[in-house]
Scaffold this active site. Structure first.
Site, PDB file in Angstrom:
ATOM      1  N   HIS A   1       0.808  -1.040   0.087  1.00  0.00           N
ATOM      2  CA  HIS A   1      -0.124  -0.020  -0.005  1.00  0.00           C
ATOM      3  C   HIS A   1       0.836   1.255  -0.002  1.00  0.00           C
ATOM      4  O   HIS A   1       0.411   2.369  -0.223  1.00  0.00           O
ATOM      5  CB  HIS A   1      -0.839  -0.020   1.392  1.00  0.00           C
ATOM      6  CG  HIS A   1      -1.917  -1.130   1.349  1.00  0.00           C
ATOM      7  ND1 HIS A   1      -2.719  -1.359   0.296  1.00  0.00           N
ATOM      8  CD2 HIS A   1      -2.338  -1.831   2.149  1.00  0.00           C
ATOM      9  CE1 HIS A   1      -3.648  -2.348   0.421  1.00  0.00           C
ATOM     10  NE2 HIS A   1      -3.359  -2.736   1.836  1.00  0.00           N
TER      11      HIS A   1
HETATM   12 ZN   LIG Z   1      -3.930  -7.068   3.144  1.00  0.00          ZN
END
Ligand SMILES: [Zn+2]
Length: 390
Positions: free
Chosen positions: A132
């Site tokens: 992320h």
């Molecule tokens: Zn995850």
């Protein structure tokens, strides 16, 4: 040229610790490493501790001002700049944050280098897969995007085609963003639908931009998808794309948070299906990428029951000695679990669902079925862009 698989490990990666109460408890890494040892896999792999990623490597993906912000938060956590996602609930600042994040990134970069140079055919960094992290911000428990950095390093070394397959329950948004306009990198993410899960991206219509249109692939699975549906979706999308793309290296991210026991998401996948996908990724590395395979960890918040078993299977597969599902877990490891967590560890390397069956896409689909609608949306959005039949 193959040699043993390389296992990236430096005890210090367990210092990646957002503090008590945060779901990403580093005990998951410690217990994984110990389970690998308890099952005798140390004899099958070449364990390597690589150096941290340096500034010039981090800069392959991350902005200079962001790296400075991480260093500042690392030296003085109280002064973290939240505009960079640092010092937030998801990514609390902690002392040494820069150093340990760079250390984890260094393991993934070294894994990529070893595979590229043929020093190892397969390399695993289960502490990595921090997918992320964005070029200019921390996000979703991730500070530096080791997956994107490993891929960027491969490109720097001259790779022209790298495929990234991400089976974490969350969208691999940071890796997708890093290569959004780069046709040399095919990113494929299978994840729970953005309507019901962080980071609320990963729609099938996200396909990349410019020259790279068609090089981002997203399969958005309905909440509740179980083993048969998850494997059906994987096999309906991934093998065909990889066979067509012919990557020089396959990089995979194996977040274990698809599991039915995971507290942060809503898929219903078993350990046995995770193992089936790991085996499929290994096969695909051999059939489509000359065997060159870099396998990473990722999310996974059932830190005792799921993560150590899942990633131990991954290491066994990479080592050429898959752990049989029925294997009984040594008592020594279960004692270690109890000592560290006051919880009772699992007994076997299976959830009792092996072998996992699924229905092949080629045999036909049901347009009224929500899973099949998801698969079809992906195929229709991206296959024609790659010259493939949807
Ligand atoms: Zn995850």
């Amino acid at each position: 040229m193959s040699g043993r698989a390389q296992l990236m490990w430096d005890e210090a990666v367990t210092e990646y610790d957002f503090g008590p109460g945060h779901p990403m408890d580093p005990v998951r890494l410690t217990l994984t490493r110990k389970l690998i040892g308890a099952l005798g896999l140390d004899r099958e792999v070449h364990a390597v501790a690589a150096r941290p990623a340096g500034e010039s490597t981090l800069r392959l993906v991350h902005r200079a001002d962001y790296i400075e912000a991480v260093k500042a938060a690392s030296a003085d956590p109280g002064a973290a700049d939240t505009s960079y996602g640092l010092g937030t609930l998801d990514d609390p600042a902690f002392r040494g944050m820069h150093e340990v994040s760079a250390l984890i990134a260094g393991q993934s970069v070294a894994a990529a280098e070893a595979v590229w140079h043929g020093e190892a055919l397969h390399a695993v960094n289960f502490a990595g897969g921090l997918h992320h992290a964005m070029p200019g911000a921390a996000s979703g428990f991730c500070v530096y995007n080791d997956a994107a950095l490993a891929i960027a390093r491969l490109l720097e070394l001259g790779a022209e085609r790298v495929a990234y397959v991400d089976v974490d329950v969350h969208h691999g948004d940071g890796v997708q963003a890093a290569f959004w306009e780069d046709p040399r990198v095919l990113t494929i993410s299978l994840h729970e639908h953005p309507r019901t899960l962080f980071p609320q991206t990963g729609w099938p219509q996200e396909t990349g931009a410019g020259d790279a249109e068609g090089s981002a692939v997203n399969v958005a699975l309905p909440a509740g998808t179980g083993d048969a549906g998850w494997l059906r979706a994987f096999h309906a999308v991934v093998p065909e794309l990889l066979a067509d793309f012919r990557p020089q290296v396959l990089v995979t991210q194996h977040g274990a948070d698809t599991h039915f026991e995971d507290p942060l998401a809503h898929l219903a996948v078993s350990l046995d299906a995770q193992r089936a996908v790991q085996l499929a990724c290994h096969d695909l590395a051999h059939t489509c990428a000359g065997g060159k395979w870099v396998a990473l960890g990722g999310g996974g918040y059932a830190v005792v029951d799921v993560v150590p078993r899942s990633w131990t299977h991954l290491v066994g597969i990479a080592a050429g000695r898959p752990v049989e599902p029925e294997t009984v877990i040594p008592q020594s490891w279960r004692q270690e679990v109890y000592a560290r967590t006051r919880r009772v560890g699992p007994l076997r390397m299976t959830d009792g669902r092996w072998p996992v069956a699924w229905a092949d896409w080629e045999a036909g689909y049901d347009p009224a079925n929500r899973l099949d609608q998801s698969i079809l949306a992906t195929r229709r959005a991206v296959f024609p862009l790659r010259g493939l039949l949807a």
